[in-house]
Design a protein around this motif. Structure first.
Motif, mmCIF file in Angstrom:
data_model
loop_
_atom_site.group_PDB
_atom_site.id
_atom_site.type_symbol
_atom_site.label_atom_id
_atom_site.label_comp_id
_atom_site.label_asym_id
_atom_site.label_seq_id
_atom_site.Cartn_x
_atom_site.Cartn_y
_atom_site.Cartn_z
ATOM 1 N N ALA A 130 0.765 -1.311 -0.271
ATOM 2 C CA ALA A 130 -0.318 -0.065 -0.049
ATOM 3 C C ALA A 130 0.732 1.359 -0.300
ATOM 4 C CB ALA A 130 -1.269 -0.338 0.851
ATOM 5 N N GLY A 131 0.644 2.190 -0.721
ATOM 6 C CA GLY A 131 0.854 3.637 -1.111
ATOM 7 C C GLY A 131 2.419 3.703 -1.566
ATOM 8 N N THR A 132 2.925 2.391 -2.469
ATOM 9 C CA THR A 132 3.257 2.332 -3.583
ATOM 10 C C THR A 132 2.454 2.535 -5.168
ATOM 11 O OG1 THR A 132 3.315 0.186 -4.120
ATOM 12 C CG2 THR A 132 5.124 1.094 -2.808
ATOM 13 N N THR A 133 3.269 3.501 -5.850
ATOM 14 C CA THR A 133 2.609 3.850 -7.214
ATOM 15 C C THR A 133 3.585 3.183 -8.633
ATOM 16 O OG1 THR A 133 3.495 5.979 -6.345
ATOM 17 C CG2 THR A 133 2.560 5.383 -8.302
ATOM 18 N N ASN A 134 1.702 2.618 -8.934
ATOM 19 C CA ASN A 134 2.245 1.806 -10.067
ATOM 20 C C ASN A 134 2.446 2.088 -11.226
ATOM 21 O OD1 ASN A 134 1.646 -0.499 -11.476
ATOM 22 N ND2 ASN A 134 -0.888 -0.075 -12.233
ATOM 23 N N GLY A 135 3.199 2.360 -12.542
ATOM 24 C CA GLY A 135 3.959 2.101 -13.073
ATOM 25 C C GLY A 135 2.646 2.855 -14.913
ATOM 26 N N ASN A 136 2.983 2.335 -15.818
ATOM 27 C CA ASN A 136 2.336 2.616 -17.092
ATOM 28 C C ASN A 136 1.724 0.889 -17.594
ATOM 29 O OD1 ASN A 136 4.872 0.368 -17.479
ATOM 30 N ND2 ASN A 136 5.725 2.521 -19.228
ATOM 31 N N GLY A 137 1.635 0.108 -16.519
ATOM 32 C CA GLY A 137 0.872 -1.144 -16.489
ATOM 33 C C GLY A 137 -0.481 -0.705 -15.702
#
Length: 313
Positions: free
Chosen positions: A269-276
């Motif tokens: 939780a709190g981490t950022t997803n990239g382009n997928g």
């Protein structure tokens, strides 16, 4: 002292900043030291601190009255000798008038906490502060109102009794300053905790049979299937079941390069997803997430005391 049981139906917990073992289900004062209880778990909403506001007012009021008190008590430090203009007896009454509001009004929180510490057989620094300032103030009152009760050995070369109004006022003002600085530092720590809490999104995209639905983060349950679109933050701790993306985990690891994630990998939780796009299964929600545990540990570390502090108390 063991943790006190929470009130029935209460979800909020309030803890003493000096004695973390004291837990209550409502606001109030610590039964050991008398300090105001604070929420154990911070929220994103930053509420004003009434204790900080009260002590700040007392600090400014005490400082304004303490400065002229020092001028009267120690004129040699300022190059002015008021005793050439006003008699020593009149200066004594003036010192009494200036010091009394500082000690009794400005030091009220300290006397209240000292009394609580004595009543609960738990002496601390407020016991010492109240004893020192109270005795100095009372001794000086007797020295002004009834100097004849003191033996000759207690008198100064001018025949009067040495007064300690300025000592009581200065100590009170300095302790008020220390308390204000401590509360402000705790406020800054609270702001850092709120910044951590702000890393988690407020909603999650829940996958249902009829389609996706945005729900409040508190409504997510263990086992729910969630969709994390590109650029969004991961709402809870879980396992990726479908998709591939690079996830920015710098808030946990400090590593600026995103980590490649695919089916079977865990996300936090709190981490950022990239382009997928990712589909994940929730495994830890609410207070069980790594982010919530970090926030809780920071809050507990803020309230912990070093062994040397216990020895000093």
């Amino acid at each position: 002292m063991n943790e006190a049981p929470l009130a029935a139906g209460s979800t909020a917990e309030y803890v003493c900043p000096m004695h973390p073992e004291v837990v209550r289900g409502a606001t109030g004062d610590c039964p050991i030291c008398g300090m105001a209880l604070e929420p154990r778990t911070l929220t994103l909403e930053e509420a004003p601190d009434p204790e900080l506001a009260s002590l700040t007012i007392r600090l400014w009021g005490g400082a304004i009255l303490t400065v002229p008190l020092l001028l009267i008590a120690m004129p040699h430090m300022f190059g002015v000798d008021l005793r050439q203009i006003v008699s020593q007896a009149q200066l004594g009454w003036l010192e009494l008038a200036l010091a009394t509001p500082v000690v009794l009004w400005g030091g009220t929180p300290f006397f209240q906490r000292a009394w609580a510490s004595v009543r609960n057989h738990s002496p601390n620094m407020f016991t010492l502060i109240a004893l020192g300032t109270g005795v100095a103030w009372l001794y000086s009152i007797v020295g002004v109102a009834a100097p004849g009760v003191f033996p000759r050995s207690f008198r100064n070369p001018m025949g009067g009794v040495d007064l300690y109004f300025e000592s009581a006022a200065v100590i009170t003002t300095l302790v008020l300053l220390g308390q204000v600085l401590e509360l402000r530092a705790r406020s800054h720590t609270g702001a850092a905790i709120r910044a951590l809490l702000g890393l988690a999104p407020k909603t999650a995209r829940l996958i249902r049979g009829a389609g996706d639905e945005d729900v409040a983060l508190e409504a997510v349950q263990v086992g729910d299937m969630l969709r994390v679109r590109p650029g969004e933050r991961v709402p809870v701790d879980g396992l990726i079941v479908e998709g591939h993306s690079a996830v920015d985990e710098s808030m946990l690891t400090g590593e600026p390069m995103p980590a490649e994630k695919a089916a079977g990998d865990h996300v936090t939780a709190g981490t950022t997803n990239g382009n997928g796009a990712l589909i994940m299964q929730a495994q830890r929600v609410g207070a069980d997430t790594v982010l919530s545990q970090i926030v809780r540990m920071v809050g507990e570390a803020q309230r912990s005391r070093a062994p040397i502090q216990r020895l000093a108390d």
